[in-house]
Design a protein around this motif. Sequence first.
Motif, mmCIF file in Angstrom:
data_model
loop_
_atom_site.group_PDB
_atom_site.id
_atom_site.type_symbol
_atom_site.label_atom_id
_atom_site.label_comp_id
_atom_site.label_asym_id
_atom_site.label_seq_id
_atom_site.Cartn_x
_atom_site.Cartn_y
_atom_site.Cartn_z
ATOM 1 N N PHE A 140 41.650 19.241 34.478
ATOM 2 C CA PHE A 140 41.989 18.365 35.502
ATOM 3 C C PHE A 140 41.894 16.985 34.949
ATOM 4 O O PHE A 140 42.998 16.387 35.315
ATOM 5 C CB PHE A 140 40.986 18.515 36.756
ATOM 6 N N ILE A 141 41.162 16.577 33.912
ATOM 7 C CA ILE A 141 41.180 15.413 33.455
ATOM 8 C C ILE A 141 42.281 15.129 32.709
ATOM 9 O O ILE A 141 43.013 14.070 32.668
ATOM 10 C CB ILE A 141 39.775 15.164 32.617
ATOM 11 N N VAL A 142 42.646 16.116 31.843
ATOM 12 C CA VAL A 142 43.717 16.099 30.855
ATOM 13 C C VAL A 142 45.191 15.747 31.872
ATOM 14 O O VAL A 142 45.870 15.106 31.364
ATOM 15 C CB VAL A 142 43.862 17.345 29.921
ATOM 16 N N THR A 143 45.134 16.877 32.814
ATOM 17 C CA THR A 143 46.442 16.860 33.419
ATOM 18 C C THR A 143 46.544 15.566 34.319
ATOM 19 O O THR A 143 47.746 14.953 34.192
ATOM 20 C CB THR A 143 46.418 18.015 34.590
ATOM 21 N N THR A 144 45.504 15.147 34.889
ATOM 22 C CA THR A 144 45.755 13.763 35.481
ATOM 23 C C THR A 144 46.042 12.668 34.785
ATOM 24 O O THR A 144 47.084 11.942 35.045
ATOM 25 C CB THR A 144 44.334 13.513 36.059
ATOM 26 N N PHE A 145 45.604 12.624 33.518
ATOM 27 C CA PHE A 145 45.845 11.462 32.663
ATOM 28 C C PHE A 145 47.135 11.549 32.021
ATOM 29 O O PHE A 145 48.033 10.679 31.968
ATOM 30 C CB PHE A 145 44.694 11.225 31.550
ATOM 31 N N ALA A 146 47.477 12.876 31.682
ATOM 32 C CA ALA A 146 49.041 13.047 30.992
ATOM 33 C C ALA A 146 50.037 12.790 32.147
ATOM 34 O O ALA A 146 50.982 12.076 31.940
ATOM 35 C CB ALA A 146 48.910 14.573 30.720
#
Length: 657
Positions: free
Chosen positions: A526-532
């Motif tokens: 979730f963190i990686v997808t959100t920032f990307a």
Amino acid sequence: LEKERGQVNFNVEELTNIYDGGAEETKLRRKVADVIQNDPEVRCKDIGMMTREERYIDGVRRCVYLYKVLLPREGWTPVSKEVKDYFKYRNIGKERSFGVHAGVFIPCLLSFGSDEQIAKWLPLAMQFQIIGTYAQTEMGHGTFLRGLQTTATYDKKNKEFVINCPEISAMKWWPGDLGKSANHALLMAQLVIDGKKYGMHPFMVQIRDLTTHMPLPGITVGDIGNKVGFETTDNGFLHLNQVRIPRENLLCKNAEVKPNGTYLTKASDKMVYGSMVRLRAIILESEAVSALGKACTIAVRYSLVRCQGELEPGKPEVSVMEYMTQQKKLLPYVAMTYVTHFACLKLSNQYNAFTREMDNNDISGLPELHALSAGMKAVVSEQCSDGIEILRKSCGGHGYSNASGIPIIWSSAVACCTYEGENTVMLLQCARYLVKCINQVQTTRMVGSVAYLNNMTQSTCHVDSVSGFKQLDVLVACFQYRAREVLKTAALKLSHLTKHGMASYNAWNQSSVELVNVVKAHITQFIVTTFASGITELECTKPVKNVLQQLCALYALSCINASTGDFLKVGYLSPRQCDLAHEAELELLSCIRPNAVGLVDAFDFSDDLLQSCLGAYDGNVYERLFAWAKKSPLNKTEVTIYQQYIQIRLIGRRKAF
């Protein structure tokens, strides 16, 4: 540091604006900072040499002035329903009291109270004529809300509730502002009518006399003593022995007890969880991510100033930041600060949207929001507190001193791992939602944070180069596949155990270790997808976008390399690809290294907020350390205990000879 700043290849101010949410937000935050730092009555003091009692008293003094003088003078409100508004006031600093009064008691009054109750108590609370705390956690129960022992039994004859702690373990324990400051408590208790329990409900209970501040009859209240951190907060205990309150003191926005004892539900009992979601959203940014950003600022600046050893034989000493091992310690946590900040912002925005839906009695989004906030709270608080400790150790011996500022930052941040829900319990709460989703994915299309579960096809990663592992879409695919597969595996284990006769609660317990890992995988994706996705949509200059992409890739790769076993086990990455991911992380460390000081400068923490000899903006580490040491109370006199103890004992020993 000025030489380092000269080689930064992006606009620091532009990145600061993006971090804050826009140039206007930065302007407002700095206005708050200027007002506070230029007012000697509220400006942060040097706390490194102060006792706990001195810090508490000064925190109360500062905050009474802050809330009763400064905020009204500037036209600022101490509370808001919008979570993000709290970020504007980070410059008030950690050394403050009444954080629970302003940040929890008042918002919960707004969430749980009827219009009439809010009209009665809110003006008093805003003007500090009453000071409140939020009393939920008990000595024997915290996260397990149904286990709370404090009861509120309705007395039909007198139209009153009788609040009682039947066991010592039922005593309220830990609420901030409770010990010595509060005179009211928004108290959570099990409602009992005619012997029937109706679950946890919020009650307004006066605990101290408004004139003398003495505890009222039946009330035993006080401070629980010294803790790891939060010295300015009087975390307290509260025991209630048959304390009577009016029927009207049940906060009745969601449920009411009529004079005859009839229980009336106005909304779902799940509405009570909305306030907990809000607390987690606030805590993550203000207590965990912000703390990590401060520690990164200190450690990076110090590592650029501190020289240690010859990198090349016969050449001058170099800064410790030149060593790859130091870059590996520091730079992934700089990246983590950025990516988790924006993930927390998305969670906050999701909460704010939910509150608007909740005003229309629509709570359909609560299950996902509750699960996401629980998982985020657990994963982010653990990552940040662990990271701060690594950053402290990266500063060598000086990191152990309060002069560095990091021990004080860590002592507050580590509390996030337990308050508002112990992390393992939070992880398993999120796991229940994820297992439910994976079991429904064949018949129901998933949305929001679990939308990636819709793609259930088997696959493998086809990247065969170091550069390929720096691509954000490749990294997002890695994390989504890993999260999906470990969830499928855990769900299959649960199903297998129950089908073979194991009780569901035993099967859950037997699978809990895997389920904890499932949630960590889910939240990391979730963190990686959100920032990307945020970077893709961001309108900014190319240098800033490049450095944000590098930070996202560095965070993702550091997580892959720390959990290689998962990616190998699910079959998505090969051993060779894991080696490529490792090399990609090392290359990114070298790429980000020249921008290190610019990245932490963009957090825009003032020296007042950092309270650090190692991390001040000017880099004058050694001058500041010596000046700080001279302030030690032991240095007020040249001779302290020598004549009183040491010399006398030595003389006595000579006489014996």
